[in-house]
Design a protein around this motif. Sequence first.
Motif, PDB file in Angstrom:
ATOM      1  N   THR A 236       0.858  -1.184   0.000  1.00 24.74           N
ATOM      2  CA  THR A 236       0.000   0.000   0.000  1.00 24.74           C
ATOM      3  C   THR A 236       0.894   1.233   0.000  1.00 24.74           C
ATOM      4  O   THR A 236       2.128   1.129   0.059  1.00 24.74           O
ATOM      5  N   HIS A 237       0.293   2.423  -0.060  1.00 22.92           N
ATOM      6  CA  HIS A 237       1.105   3.637  -0.199  1.00 22.92           C
ATOM      7  C   HIS A 237       0.541   4.768   0.654  1.00 22.92           C
ATOM      8  O   HIS A 237       0.320   5.868   0.171  1.00 22.92           O
ATOM      9  N   PHE A 238       0.325   4.485   1.935  1.00 15.74           N
ATOM     10  CA  PHE A 238      -0.213   5.517   2.816  1.00 15.74           C
ATOM     11  C   PHE A 238       0.727   6.721   2.905  1.00 15.74           C
ATOM     12  O   PHE A 238       0.271   7.864   3.008  1.00 15.74           O
ATOM     13  N   PHE A 239       2.039   6.491   2.901  1.00 12.09           N
ATOM     14  CA  PHE A 239       2.996   7.552   3.155  1.00 12.09           C
ATOM     15  C   PHE A 239       3.899   7.837   1.953  1.00 12.09           C
ATOM     16  O   PHE A 239       4.935   8.486   2.100  1.00 12.09           O
ATOM     17  N   ALA A 240       3.533   7.354   0.769  1.00  9.19           N
ATOM     18  CA  ALA A 240       4.348   7.546  -0.432  1.00  9.19           C
ATOM     19  C   ALA A 240       3.705   8.607  -1.321  1.00  9.19           C
ATOM     20  O   ALA A 240       2.716   8.331  -2.012  1.00  9.19           O
ATOM     21  N   PRO A 241       4.220   9.832  -1.327  1.00 10.95           N
ATOM     22  CA  PRO A 241       3.586  10.907  -2.111  1.00 10.95           C
ATOM     23  C   PRO A 241       3.493  10.599  -3.602  1.00 10.95           C
ATOM     24  O   PRO A 241       2.549  11.023  -4.267  1.00 10.95           O
ATOM     25  N   ALA A 242       4.454   9.857  -4.148  1.00  8.28           N
ATOM     26  CA  ALA A 242       4.436   9.559  -5.580  1.00  8.28           C
ATOM     27  C   ALA A 242       3.238   8.716  -5.986  1.00  8.28           C
ATOM     28  O   ALA A 242       2.863   8.684  -7.167  1.00  8.28           O
ATOM     29  N   TYR A 243       2.629   8.043  -5.022  1.00  5.64           N
ATOM     30  CA  TYR A 243       1.485   7.178  -5.308  1.00  5.64           C
ATOM     31  C   TYR A 243       0.203   7.697  -4.647  1.00  5.64           C
ATOM     32  O   TYR A 243      -0.744   6.946  -4.439  1.00  5.64           O
ATOM     33  N   GLY A 244       0.173   8.960  -4.318  1.00  6.48           N
ATOM     34  CA  GLY A 244      -1.024   9.543  -3.732  1.00  6.48           C
ATOM     35  C   GLY A 244      -1.063   9.553  -2.226  1.00  6.48           C
ATOM     36  O   GLY A 244      -2.036  10.022  -1.629  1.00  6.48           O
ATOM     37  N   GLY A 245      -0.009   9.032  -1.589  1.00  8.39           N
ATOM     38  CA  GLY A 245       0.056   9.066  -0.128  1.00  8.39           C
ATOM     39  C   GLY A 245       0.586  10.404   0.370  1.00  8.39           C
ATOM     40  O   GLY A 245       0.817  11.336  -0.403  1.00  8.39           O
ATOM     41  N   SER A 246       0.809  10.498   1.665  1.00  6.33           N
ATOM     42  CA  SER A 246       1.268  11.756   2.264  1.00  6.33           C
ATOM     43  C   SER A 246       2.311  11.482   3.328  1.00  6.33           C
ATOM     44  O   SER A 246       2.042  10.763   4.303  1.00  6.33           O
ATOM     45  N   ALA A 247       3.493  12.065   3.157  1.00  2.00           N
ATOM     46  CA  ALA A 247       4.523  11.962   4.186  1.00  2.00           C
ATOM     47  C   ALA A 247       4.109  12.712   5.442  1.00  2.00           C
ATOM     48  O   ALA A 247       4.450  12.322   6.564  1.00  2.00           O
ATOM     49  N   LEU A 248       3.349  13.806   5.296  1.00  6.00           N
ATOM     50  CA  LEU A 248       2.901  14.569   6.458  1.00  6.00           C
ATOM     51  C   LEU A 248       1.858  13.808   7.269  1.00  6.00           C
ATOM     52  O   LEU A 248       1.659  14.105   8.455  1.00  6.00           O
ATOM     53  N   LEU A 249       1.175  12.850   6.641  1.00  7.01           N
ATOM     54  CA  LEU A 249       0.216  12.040   7.402  1.00  7.01           C
ATOM     55  C   LEU A 249       0.917  11.318   8.531  1.00  7.01           C
ATOM     56  O   LEU A 249       0.401  11.255   9.654  1.00  7.01           O
ATOM     57  N   TRP A 250       2.110  10.770   8.249  1.00  2.90           N
ATOM     58  CA  TRP A 250       2.872  10.100   9.308  1.00  2.90           C
ATOM     59  C   TRP A 250       3.242  11.089  10.407  1.00  2.90           C
ATOM     60  O   TRP A 250       3.097  10.782  11.599  1.00  2.90           O
ATOM     61  N   GLN A 251       3.697  12.265  10.042  1.00  2.00           N
ATOM     62  CA  GLN A 251       4.092  13.230  11.061  1.00  2.00           C
ATOM     63  C   GLN A 251       2.914  13.615  11.951  1.00  2.00           C
ATOM     64  O   GLN A 251       3.071  13.770  13.172  1.00  2.00           O
ATOM     65  N   ASN A 252       1.739  13.777  11.373  1.00  2.00           N
ATOM     66  CA  ASN A 252       0.569  14.109  12.180  1.00  2.00           C
ATOM     67  C   ASN A 252       0.237  12.990  13.158  1.00  2.00           C
ATOM     68  O   ASN A 252      -0.020  13.239  14.343  1.00  2.00           O
ATOM     69  N   VAL A 296      -4.210  17.966  35.479  1.00  2.00           N
ATOM     70  CA  VAL A 296      -5.369  17.760  34.594  1.00  2.00           C
ATOM     71  C   VAL A 296      -5.266  18.687  33.386  1.00  2.00           C
ATOM     72  O   VAL A 296      -5.540  18.287  32.238  1.00  2.00           O
ATOM     73  N   ALA A 297      -4.862  19.943  33.611  1.00  2.00           N
ATOM     74  CA  ALA A 297      -4.727  20.896  32.509  1.00  2.00           C
ATOM     75  C   ALA A 297      -3.686  20.419  31.497  1.00  2.00           C
ATOM     76  O   ALA A 297      -3.905  20.491  30.279  1.00  2.00           O
ATOM     77  N   ILE A 298      -2.561  19.922  31.992  1.00  2.00           N
ATOM     78  CA  ILE A 298      -1.521  19.410  31.093  1.00  2.00           C
ATOM     79  C   ILE A 298      -2.054  18.237  30.281  1.00  2.00           C
ATOM     80  O   ILE A 298      -1.788  18.111  29.072  1.00  2.00           O
ATOM     81  N   THR A 299      -2.818  17.354  30.924  1.00  2.00           N
ATOM     82  CA  THR A 299      -3.362  16.181  30.241  1.00  2.00           C
ATOM     83  C   THR A 299      -4.198  16.588  29.035  1.00  2.00           C
ATOM     84  O   THR A 299      -4.071  16.020  27.941  1.00  2.00           O
ATOM     85  N   PHE A 300      -5.059  17.590  29.216  1.00  2.00           N
ATOM     86  CA  PHE A 300      -5.915  18.035  28.110  1.00  2.00           C
ATOM     87  C   PHE A 300      -5.128  18.828  27.074  1.00  2.00           C
ATOM     88  O   PHE A 300      -5.265  18.609  25.867  1.00  2.00           O
ATOM     89  N   LEU A 301      -4.294  19.758  27.525  1.00  5.73           N
ATOM     90  CA  LEU A 301      -3.582  20.628  26.590  1.00  5.73           C
ATOM     91  C   LEU A 301      -2.554  19.879  25.758  1.00  5.73           C
ATOM     92  O   LEU A 301      -2.228  20.299  24.635  1.00  5.73           O
ATOM     93  N   SER A 302      -2.037  18.766  26.269  1.00  6.49           N
ATOM     94  CA  SER A 302      -0.983  18.050  25.544  1.00  6.49           C
ATOM     95  C   SER A 302      -1.455  17.504  24.213  1.00  6.49           C
ATOM     96  O   SER A 302      -0.633  17.209  23.332  1.00  6.49           O
ATOM     97  N   PHE A 303      -2.778  17.359  24.036  1.00  8.11           N
ATOM     98  CA  PHE A 303      -3.293  16.864  22.762  1.00  8.11           C
ATOM     99  C   PHE A 303      -3.531  17.984  21.750  1.00  8.11           C
ATOM    100  O   PHE A 303      -3.996  17.712  20.636  1.00  8.11           O
ATOM    101  N   GLY A 304      -3.223  19.210  22.115  1.00  8.41           N
ATOM    102  CA  GLY A 304      -3.466  20.320  21.201  1.00  8.41           C
ATOM    103  C   GLY A 304      -2.223  21.060  20.782  1.00  8.41           C
ATOM    104  O   GLY A 304      -2.312  22.222  20.375  1.00  8.41           O
ATOM    105  N   VAL A 305      -1.046  20.417  20.870  1.00  8.42           N
ATOM    106  CA  VAL A 305       0.203  21.126  20.575  1.00  8.42           C
ATOM    107  C   VAL A 305       1.095  20.386  19.587  1.00  8.42           C
ATOM    108  O   VAL A 305       2.210  20.834  19.315  1.00  8.42           O
ATOM    109  N   TRP A 306       0.624  19.243  19.038  1.00 15.01           N
ATOM    110  CA  TRP A 306       1.546  18.390  18.298  1.00 15.01           C
ATOM    111  C   TRP A 306       2.120  19.057  17.051  1.00 15.01           C
ATOM    112  O   TRP A 306       3.240  18.748  16.639  1.00 15.01           O
TER     113      TRP A 306
END
Length: 555
Positions: A236-252, A296-306
């Motif tokens: 498959t080619h999830f992360f291969a841009p030449a075949y329609g995939g996206s390298a940035l998908l992995w980074q996200n 608790v604040a760190i727990t929630f905020l940590s998912f909004g900074v990647w």
Amino acid sequence: MTAESLPSGQINSLADIPEYKGLWSWVTSIDHKQLGIMYISSAFAFFLVGLSFGIIMRTQLLVPMNRFVAQDFYNQVFTMHGTTMIFLMAMPLLFGFSVYLVPLMIGARDMAFPRLNAMGYWIYLFGSLMLFFSFVGGGAPAAGWFSYAPLTEKGFSFDPGITYWALSLLVIGVGSVATGINLIATILTFRAPGMSLQRVPLFVWMVLATSFLVIMSLPALNAAIIMILFDRILNTHFFAPAYGGSALLWQNYFWFFGHPEVYILILPGFGVVTEVIPVFSRKVLFGAGFLAASTVAITFLSFGVWMHHMFATGLGFSVLYVFALSSLLIAVPTGIKIWNWIATMWGGSIRFTTAMLFATAFLIQFTIGGLSGVLFAVIPLDWQLTDSYFVVAHIHYVLLGGMFFAMLSGVYYWFPKVTGRMLSEKLGRWHFWLMVLGFNGTFFVMHLLGVFGMPRRVWTYPYGQPMVAYLNMFSSLSSYVLAFSILIFFWNMISSLYKGKIAGDNPWQAWTLEWATSSPPPPENFDSLPPVYSRRPLWDLENAAAKVPEGGEQS
């Protein structure tokens, strides 16, 4: 219950516990204490391996145009160093502390699911060994511990190293999620009578937050790893841009896991110093409620900074502004913790044991790492410093200067509880001062290397840059001092295990429930428990009429 009715302390070492005799008793154990010891021992063994990889890297970078190791082997060592330290050392070390201490600190007999606890450990161990089998199975992975696409595609990494890497992390991830679920169930259902969630020790509270981070973030990594395996095995080619995939998908996917991972690693360290500092300051923790709320604040905020890891990938300014703001915002609850710890020490009767020295150094080292992290939330600075040695300095100050210094504080603090023996304070001080010198000498100068433009992930560097050469030599020589300090630490542990001074049940006059039983604890943990009216049941037991020290709180 009175102080005289506490366990008598007739168990003075692990050798005094019949149930722990023989290798088979450890291999087949579902006792959380044995599993915690095995987690910690395995993590330290992998730490020595990861440290060896780091020394190879620093030796290669000792002088310009060095040929100490070949370029391909350096890339393998570089990848295995990061993977080993993050996934095979740091996470298992915090799990070891958690599964050993949490039942004792909440007055439980064991974990909620003992067999699931054992499964989590053995899955981690065999998954880790699978990764190292890659050295004899065709070559170790060489795409970095982050394995950015499309380097993971067969066109870039045809040997099976990446496949071993993906399978290993997938297996370890399953075990980690199982352990996270087990810790949540234990904390929510197995607390002693009177121990509400407002009264659990702050270490337990931070392990609870960490466990939620584990079960919410690791599935994203596991899903992305499955896509890597599909790309490599099923074409498959999830992360291969030449075949329609996206390298940035992995980074996200990777950084959606990767930034909460920073707090998965550091929150238990926060919990450790939160237990150590009040005991050796002889003061009640200042602002415990604020510490719990900031967690608790760190727990929630940590998912909004990647995405601040991706500022240089052309995301567009609207995205950059949102994630820059969230990255700056997450520094606030972390700063609250720093001030709470300093306020606890202020005016206290401080005893600078080795445990307290490491806790104090943690405050300094982690603050440096945190402030350098704030710089990466400033978009122009991030563009200038990204992929430079400034990033290497930052991550090591956060994880080694932060998490590992905190965990070493915990080792010196709880080693008497686990083994019944005291670590040598003399060797501990040698370990501390050499490690402080070696650590800062190795990594502080990397900030300067980054400012001077040295990119990270390089095998060597050219002549004609004298300042870069001098700083690299200083960093490499300092790394040898750091490695020597670690050898002193291991010698201290091994020698003290057999010849250390008998600790007694509560050598530090601490206040939480794990010190209400013998050292080491018996298989059933407790003969009986003191009543729980606050976070400090042993303080309450011995000082029933005492007033709470100024600046503290009762519950």
